[in-house]
Design an enzyme around this catalytic site. Structure first.
Site, mmCIF file in Angstrom:
data_model
loop_
_atom_site.group_PDB
_atom_site.id
_atom_site.type_symbol
_atom_site.label_atom_id
_atom_site.label_comp_id
_atom_site.label_asym_id
_atom_site.label_seq_id
_atom_site.Cartn_x
_atom_site.Cartn_y
_atom_site.Cartn_z
ATOM 1 N N CYS A 107 11.607 10.742 9.337
ATOM 2 C CA CYS A 107 11.525 10.339 10.739
ATOM 3 C C CYS A 107 12.894 10.393 11.400
ATOM 4 O O CYS A 107 12.992 10.456 12.628
ATOM 5 C CB CYS A 107 10.931 8.945 10.857
ATOM 6 S SG CYS A 107 11.825 7.682 9.922
ATOM 7 N N GLU A 112 6.622 15.559 16.665
ATOM 8 C CA GLU A 112 7.312 15.500 15.375
ATOM 9 C C GLU A 112 6.711 16.520 14.409
ATOM 10 O O GLU A 112 5.517 16.495 14.121
ATOM 11 C CB GLU A 112 7.189 14.086 14.794
ATOM 12 C CG GLU A 112 8.042 13.843 13.582
ATOM 13 C CD GLU A 112 8.001 12.389 13.132
ATOM 14 O OE1 GLU A 112 9.005 11.909 12.590
ATOM 15 O OE2 GLU A 112 6.952 11.737 13.320
ATOM 16 N N LYS A 155 0.869 -1.173 0.000
ATOM 17 C CA LYS A 155 0.000 0.000 0.000
ATOM 18 C C LYS A 155 0.909 1.227 0.000
ATOM 19 O O LYS A 155 1.559 1.526 1.000
ATOM 20 C CB LYS A 155 -0.929 -0.018 1.218
ATOM 21 C CG LYS A 155 -1.928 1.143 1.242
ATOM 22 C CD LYS A 155 -1.371 2.300 2.015
ATOM 23 C CE LYS A 155 -2.255 3.530 1.950
ATOM 24 N NZ LYS A 155 -1.588 4.703 2.558
ATOM 25 N N GLU A 188 8.002 0.723 11.982
ATOM 26 C CA GLU A 188 9.026 1.776 11.904
ATOM 27 C C GLU A 188 8.276 3.096 11.945
ATOM 28 O O GLU A 188 7.611 3.477 10.978
ATOM 29 C CB GLU A 188 9.843 1.626 10.624
ATOM 30 C CG GLU A 188 11.200 2.299 10.694
ATOM 31 C CD GLU A 188 11.178 3.714 10.162
ATOM 32 O OE1 GLU A 188 11.172 4.645 11.008
ATOM 33 O OE2 GLU A 188 11.174 3.913 8.952
#
Length: 503
Positions: free
Chosen positions: A293, A394, A187, A259
Site C-alpha cells: 500500500c 491502486e 484473521k 490501514e
C-alpha cells in the site's frame, strides 16, 4: 492434488500438511470442515491445506479470548511486557524458518523476508514490551476535584490482516493490543496464512492459552467484524474491503482502526540529484513486488529532466532480477496468486488502452520449474495521465507510472489528486522547501530524499482520506487499543459545590 506430511518432510518449514484454526493454546482439528489450498506462487504447486474458518470457529476463538481476558488484563504492564519480550526472542529463534515460509507462500525474496518482515516482527514485540511500564494514564487537577484518568483495554480485539507482509502485520497489531491488556483473535490473509498461523503457535509457547488466537479463511473476517463480543477491530487491506468491514462493525458500534490502500506519489524536483531520485524511486516502487500500500506507484517528474529520468529509471527497473524468492539473487518474486497476477496484467492493458506507453519491461524466469508461476515483469509506463484509471486506482504490482509536470504547484495538485492519502515522497536538494511542501501534501507520511519504510518502528504509520485512519508502530498506537475512564475524587482542596445549595 492431495498433500501429505511425508511430501513436506524435507522442506524444514512446513511442519504440517493441514492447518486448522489456533484456539485456546492449540490447533483445532480440521475434521470435516471445509478447507482451501495455499499455493506456492513461484511454481503454482500446493503447499498445504488450511481450514476455511466459519462463524462457529470464530465464535469459539472469540469466546476463548473473552475467557482469557480477565487474567491477562489483571497483569501489570511490566508483566505483560515480559511475556512480549519472550515472544520476540522466540521469533528470533525461528527467524530462518519463518523467512522461508513467508517466501514460499507469499513469493517475496527470502532475503527481504528475513531482513525486513521477520526482523520487524521480533523488534516490534520488543518495542511494545518496553512500553509496558509507561502505559497511558493521567491525573487532572480540577481544584476541589481530582480526576484520575484510567486507560483500559477494550477487551477482545479482532486483527484482520492482508497477505503482503504477514509477520509485520501480525506484530504491529498483536503487540500493542496485547501490551495494553487486550486479548486477540487474528484473521490472516487467505493467500498467505501459514506464516501467521506459525507465529501464533510460536507466541503461544509463552502466552497463556486464549490470549492470542487465529482463525483463517475468507469468511472469518466478516464473522469477526460482526461478532458482538469483539470490541475493537484493527484492519489492514484494500479500501473497498475496509468499507465493508466498517459497515458490518457499525451494526455493533465496534471501534476500528483502518490501514487501507494508497496511490502514492513521489515528486522529483527540478533540482534533484537524478541518481538519488532513481535509486529511491526504484526501491519505493518495486520493493515487495509492488504489492504494498506504500508503493510509490506514481512518479512525478518535471519536463526539464523527464527524458533523462525515464531513461535511467527504466534501465534500473529492467535490470531487476525476477525469480523464485528462495534464490538469493532474486529482487522481485511472483505475484501472490493467479488472481493478483491477472488483476495487475489487466491494469497494464487498461493503461495501454488509455494512451500510456511501455518504455521498458523486465524479463521473467525461463527455468521450466517456474513456468507456471504467477509472474509479472517489472514494467515502466510513461506519459500516464493523472486522471486515467491507472493514475487513480491502486494496481498493487510491479508497474511504475511516470507522469510529467511543469510547476511544483502542478505536482502537488497531481499528488493530492486521488482519493488516497497514505504516503508521499520528494527528491530535492532544498530540504527547507521540502518541509514547506510536506505541509501541503495530503498524506499521513512524507519521505524526503529517502523511502526507508523498512525502519518505521517508533514513527506513526497511517494515512488519511481513503487510506484510512488510526496510527500504528508508535507509542501513540497504545491509544488505539485503550479507552479512557474518568474517576473523580475529592481533592481536599476547596469546597465541592452541592445541590441544592445549603442554607
Amino acid at each position: 492434488m492431495t498433500i501429505t506430511d511425508a511430501q513436506l518432510s524435507n522442506s524444514g518449514v512446513l511442519p504440517r500438511a493441514q492447518w486448522g484454526a489456533f484456539i485456546d493454546g492449540g490447533f483445532v482439528p480440521v475434521g470435516d470442515r471445509d478447507t482451501f489450498e495455499v499455493v506456492e506462487p513461484a511454481t503454482a504447486t500446493p503447499l498445504a491445506s488450511v481450514v476455511s474458518g466459519d462463524p462457529d470457529l470464530v465464535d469459539l476463538a472469540v469466546r476463548s479470548a473473552r475467557t482469557a481476558l480477565p487474567a491477562w488484563r489483571a497483569l501489570s504492564g511490566r508483566q505483560r511486557g515480559a511475556h512480549l519480550k519472550q515472544v520476540a526472542d522466540r521469533i528470533r529463534a525461528h527467524a530462518d524458518e519463518l523467512a522461508e515460509l513467508v517466501s514460499r507462500e507469499n513469493g517475496k525474496p527470502k532475503r527481504d523476508a528475513l531482513a525486513n518482515d521477520v526482523t520487524f516482527s521480533s523488534n516490534c514485540f520488543d518495542f511494545f514490551a518496553g512500553l509496558g511500564d509507561s502505559l497511558p494514564g493521567e491525573i487532572i487537577d480540577q481544584g476541589p476535584i481530582e480526576t484520575r484518568v484510567l486507560y483500559e483495554p477494550y477487551g477482545v480485539v479482532a486483527a484482520i490482516l492482508p497477505f503482503n507482509w504477514p509477520p509485520i502485520h501480525f506484530a504491529k497489531k498483536g503487540a500493542p493490543a496485547l501490551i495494553t491488556g487486550n486479548t486477540v483473535v487474528i484473521k490472516p490473509g487467505e493467500q498467505a496464512p501459514l506464516t501467521v498461523l506459525r507465529l501464533v503457535e510460536i507466541a503461544n509457547e509463552v502466552l497463556p492459552p486464549g490470549v492470542l488466537n487465529a482463525v483463517p479463511g475468507l469468511a472469518a473476517g466478516a464473522a469477526l467484524a460482526a461478532h458482538p463480543l469483539v470490541e475493537r477491530i484493527s484492519f489492514t487491506g484494500a479500501t473497498a474491503t475496509g468499507r465493508r468491514v466498517l459497515e458490518t462493525a457499525a451494526q455493533n458500534l465496534t471501534y476500528a482502526t483502518m490501514e487501507l490502500g494508497g496511490k502514492n506519489a513521489l515528486i522529483v524536483f527540478p533540482d534533484a540529484d537524478i541518481d538519488v531520485a532513481v535509486e529511491v524511486s526504484i526501491e519505493g516502487m518495486f520493493y515487495n513486488q509492488g504489492e504494498a500500500c506504500t508503493s510509490t506507484a506514481r512518479i512525478l517528474v518535471p519536463d526539464v529532466v523527464y527524458d533523462v529520468f525515464v531513461e535511467r529509471f527504466t534501465a534500473a527497473a529492467t535490470a531487476l532480477v525476477v525469480g523464485d524468492g528462495l534464490d538469493p539473487r532474486t529482487d522481485i518474486g511472483p505475484m501472490v496468486d493467479a488472481n493478483q497476477r491477472d488483476r495487475v496484467l489487466g491494469y497494464l492493458q487498461t493503461a495501454l488502452d488509455e494512451g500510456a506507453r511501455i518504455v521498458g519491461q523486465g524479463s521473467v524466469p525461463t527455468d521450466p520449474r517456474l513456468a507456471d508461476g504467477y509472474w509479472v515483469p517489472p514494467t515502466v509506463l510513461a506519459d500516464v495521465a493523472p486522471e486515467s484509471t491507472v493514475g487513480q486506482e491502486e494496481i498493487f504490482g510491479p508497474v511504475a507510472l511516470i507522469m510529467r509536470y511543469s510547476t511544483v504547484d502542478e505536482a502537488v495538485e497531481i499528488a493530492n489528486g486521488t482519493g488516497y492519502g497514505l504516503t508521499a515522497a520528494m527528491i530535492t536538494r532544498d530540504e527547507a522547501h521540502a518541509w514547506h511542501i510536506a505541509q501541503r501534501l495530503e498524506a499521513g507520511m512524507v519521505f524526503v530524499n529517502n523511502y526507508m519504510r523498512r525502519s518505521f518502528l517508533g514513527s506513526p504509520f497511517g494515512g488519511i482520506k481513503g487510506s484510512g485512519f488510526g496510527r500504528e508502530n508508535a507509542p501513540e498506537t497504545l491509544h488505539e487499543f485503550v479507552r479512557s475512564k474518568a474517576v473523580r475524587f475529592r481533592s481536599g482542596r476547596g469546597e465541592v459545590p452541592v445541590w441544592p445549595p445549603r442554607t
